[in-house]
Design an enzyme around this catalytic site. Structure first.
Site, PDB file in Angstrom:
ATOM      1  N   ARG A  42       0.988 -10.927   7.183  1.00 35.67           N
ATOM      2  CA  ARG A  42       0.547  -9.680   6.245  1.00 35.67           C
ATOM      3  C   ARG A  42       1.568  -8.664   6.544  1.00 35.67           C
ATOM      4  O   ARG A  42       1.285  -7.454   7.166  1.00 35.67           O
ATOM      5  CB  ARG A  42      -0.551  -9.142   6.717  1.00 35.67           C
ATOM      6  CG  ARG A  42      -1.664  -8.854   5.756  1.00 35.67           C
ATOM      7  CD  ARG A  42      -2.986  -8.622   6.126  1.00 35.67           C
ATOM      8  NE  ARG A  42      -3.118  -7.794   7.281  1.00 35.67           N
ATOM      9  CZ  ARG A  42      -3.499  -7.822   8.440  1.00 35.67           C
ATOM     10  NH1 ARG A  42      -4.270  -9.290   8.644  1.00 35.67           N
ATOM     11  NH2 ARG A  42      -3.565  -7.370   9.446  1.00 35.67           N
ATOM     12  N   HIS A 100      -6.714  -6.180  12.414  1.00 35.75           N
ATOM     13  CA  HIS A 100      -5.594  -5.458  12.781  1.00 35.75           C
ATOM     14  C   HIS A 100      -5.204  -5.154  14.093  1.00 35.75           C
ATOM     15  O   HIS A 100      -6.105  -5.333  14.851  1.00 35.75           O
ATOM     16  CB  HIS A 100      -5.697  -3.827  12.175  1.00 35.75           C
ATOM     17  CG  HIS A 100      -5.162  -3.837  10.703  1.00 35.75           C
ATOM     18  ND1 HIS A 100      -6.194  -3.920   9.652  1.00 35.75           N
ATOM     19  CD2 HIS A 100      -3.950  -3.738  10.135  1.00 35.75           C
ATOM     20  CE1 HIS A 100      -5.346  -3.650   8.533  1.00 35.75           C
ATOM     21  NE2 HIS A 100      -4.254  -3.725   9.034  1.00 35.75           N
ATOM     22  N   CYS A 118      13.128  24.316   3.004  1.00 36.42           N
ATOM     23  CA  CYS A 118      12.244  25.199   2.222  1.00 36.42           C
ATOM     24  C   CYS A 118      11.567  24.112   1.212  1.00 36.42           C
ATOM     25  O   CYS A 118      11.679  23.050   1.468  1.00 36.42           O
ATOM     26  CB  CYS A 118      13.011  25.970   1.406  1.00 36.42           C
ATOM     27  SG  CYS A 118      14.337  27.061   2.134  1.00 36.42           S
ATOM     28  N   LYS A 177       0.932  -1.393   0.072  1.00 32.91           N
ATOM     29  CA  LYS A 177      -0.027  -0.024  -0.275  1.00 32.91           C
ATOM     30  C   LYS A 177       0.803   1.034  -0.173  1.00 32.91           C
ATOM     31  O   LYS A 177       2.076   1.363   0.371  1.00 32.91           O
ATOM     32  CB  LYS A 177      -0.742  -0.114   1.246  1.00 32.91           C
ATOM     33  CG  LYS A 177      -0.087  -0.039   2.647  1.00 32.91           C
ATOM     34  CD  LYS A 177      -1.020   0.038   3.683  1.00 32.91           C
ATOM     35  CE  LYS A 177      -0.341   0.175   5.128  1.00 32.91           C
ATOM     36  NZ  LYS A 177      -1.171   0.201   6.256  1.00 32.91           N
ATOM     37  N   ASP A 193      11.662  23.303  -1.942  1.00 33.88           N
ATOM     38  CA  ASP A 193      12.560  22.753  -2.960  1.00 33.88           C
ATOM     39  C   ASP A 193      14.074  22.561  -2.586  1.00 33.88           C
ATOM     40  O   ASP A 193      14.527  21.992  -3.260  1.00 33.88           O
ATOM     41  CB  ASP A 193      12.503  23.466  -4.256  1.00 33.88           C
ATOM     42  CG  ASP A 193      11.027  23.949  -4.643  1.00 33.88           C
ATOM     43  OD1 ASP A 193      10.207  23.050  -5.163  1.00 33.88           O
ATOM     44  OD2 ASP A 193      10.817  25.014  -4.633  1.00 33.88           O
TER      45      ASP A 193
END
Length: 391
Positions: A222, A166, A314, A36, A316
């Site tokens: 799992r 779960h 920042c 997932k 980027d």
């Protein structure tokens, strides 16, 4: 060829090897590799194929869209998906041969309707809430829905092939919560079998339970995080658990420049140089999944030495203070995290630095960061990844 100046290098052989190792820990169980969240940031299809190469007989994904993507990309075998909302395209899911979790009465009703409309028998895993208080039904309602499911099974509309749940704290084998969940799960299985369900799989164990609690293994384990070589057990490293981290995140230094003592660095000048030094600009930021909370603390390896981010993260970019006399140049590689064998930080080091878990560090990695696949496992995965980049 990607022009992006950073990459996540994913070792498919490590993924396959981790699955093979996990299988040895649960020798009487099948292995469902949970892929997932884009395979915990490692790349959905390549990771799924590598897991299958390592011996996974099942794949698990949270979102229905992920399961449909696997099928659309030609991934075969059993796939379980468990998150969908009312009105989801369940007829398409049945046409794709997916196994579906049923964790609510409405879900059973919609799966039955899809089976009737498509003239297909749906394979269903009834989810019991054993104490996490999240997905699934508590035992009383679950038992009522089980009875309704068996009516639909008698009509040939569904087949109840699994019971699952779960765990809340699987890493703690002495927890009374864990023991209580096991007892509820065992009771749910007994009720399903007494009702006439022909169960193929009973599954409760996540990564932690697969690694440290054989009592939870049942027919199917799992693992998710452990497939990618990271530890779900506090205080125990991947090496302790026989796992190999599969991802190395690295970036090319974009700019190196001299800076005087007293120079403020990055937004807000939360970091100020204390001596004449050399600064390096690294082209990754919070748009790429680098936590803004890593400002001032996020670890890097440059030229064999450990450094931390200078100032704020920042969107980027981040800045590193390389120190007086540093010899690095633009184009040299800075490593954010990797397996740790070469002294580089690990995903757990990043998690510790920002107060989170390694799961979040790898899964939040942005989609614009290219995944580069290495290793011989899942060779078809590499070809698919190259095709996707070409598109």
């Amino acid at each position: 060829m990607s022009t992006f100046p950073a990459r996540a290098v994913v070792d498919l052989d490590a993924i396959a090897g981790n699955v093979a190792h996990l299988a040895t820990l649960a020798p009487r169980s099948e292995v469902m590799a949970v892929v997932k969240a884009d395979a915990y940031g490692h790349g959905l299809v390549p990771s799924a194929l590598a897991a299958q190469a390592g011996g996974a007989t099942w794949l698990g994904v949270a979102q229905l869209a992920e399961a449909l993507t696997l099928r659309a990309q030609g991934v075969t075998g059993r796939i379980l998906t468990w998150i969908y909302a009312p009105g989801a395209p369940l007829e398409g899911a049945l046409a794709a041969g997916l196994d579906l979790s049923v964790g609510a009465r409405w879900a059973l009703e919609e799966v039955v309707a899809a089976a009737r409309a498509s003239d297909r028998t749906a394979r269903v895993h009834l989810k019991v809430d054993t104490g996490l208080a999240r997905g699934g039904m508590f035992l009383t309602e679950w038992t009522q829905v089980l009875a309704e499911a068996m009516v639909a099974q008698a009509e040939g509309l569904i087949e109840v092939v699994g019971v699952w749940s779960h765990l809340a704290s699987a890493e703690d084998v002495t927890s009374p919560v864990t023991q209580a969940q096991l007892e509820v799960f065992t009771e749910a299985v007994a009720r399903a079998e007494a009702a006439g369900a022909r169960l193929e799989v009973r599954h409760l164990a996540n990564s932690a339970a697969t690694l440290v609690n054989p009592a939870m293994h049942f027919d199917l384990v799992r693992p998710g995080l452990a497939v990618f070589g990271l530890s779900p057990v506090p205080g125990r490293t991947p090496t302790d658990l026989g796992l190999t981290p599969a991802m190395r995140l690295e970036a090319e230094i974009m700019l190196v420049k001299d800076a005087p003592a007293g120079q403020g660095v990055s937004y807000g000048h939360t970091y100020t140089t204390t001596r004449d030094t050399v600064l390096a600009d690294i082209p990754l930021g919070y748009a790429d999944g680098i936590p803004r909370h890593a400002s001032g603390v996020g670890p890097f390896q440059v030229g064999g030495r450990r450094l931390t981010i200078a100032g704020r993260v920042c969107m980027d970019q981040v800045v590193l203070d390389l120190g007086r006399g540093a010899r690095e140049r633009a184009g040299d590689v800075a490593v954010l995290f990797g397996p740790g064998g070469d002294g580089e930080p690990t995903a757990q080091d990043w998690a510790d630095a920002v107060g989170t878990i390694s799961y979040e560090i790898v899964t939040r990695l942005g989609s614009r960061v290219p995944r580069v696949y290495v290793g011989t496992a899942g060779r078809a995965a590499q070809e698919l990844a190259e095709q996707e980049r070409a598109w």
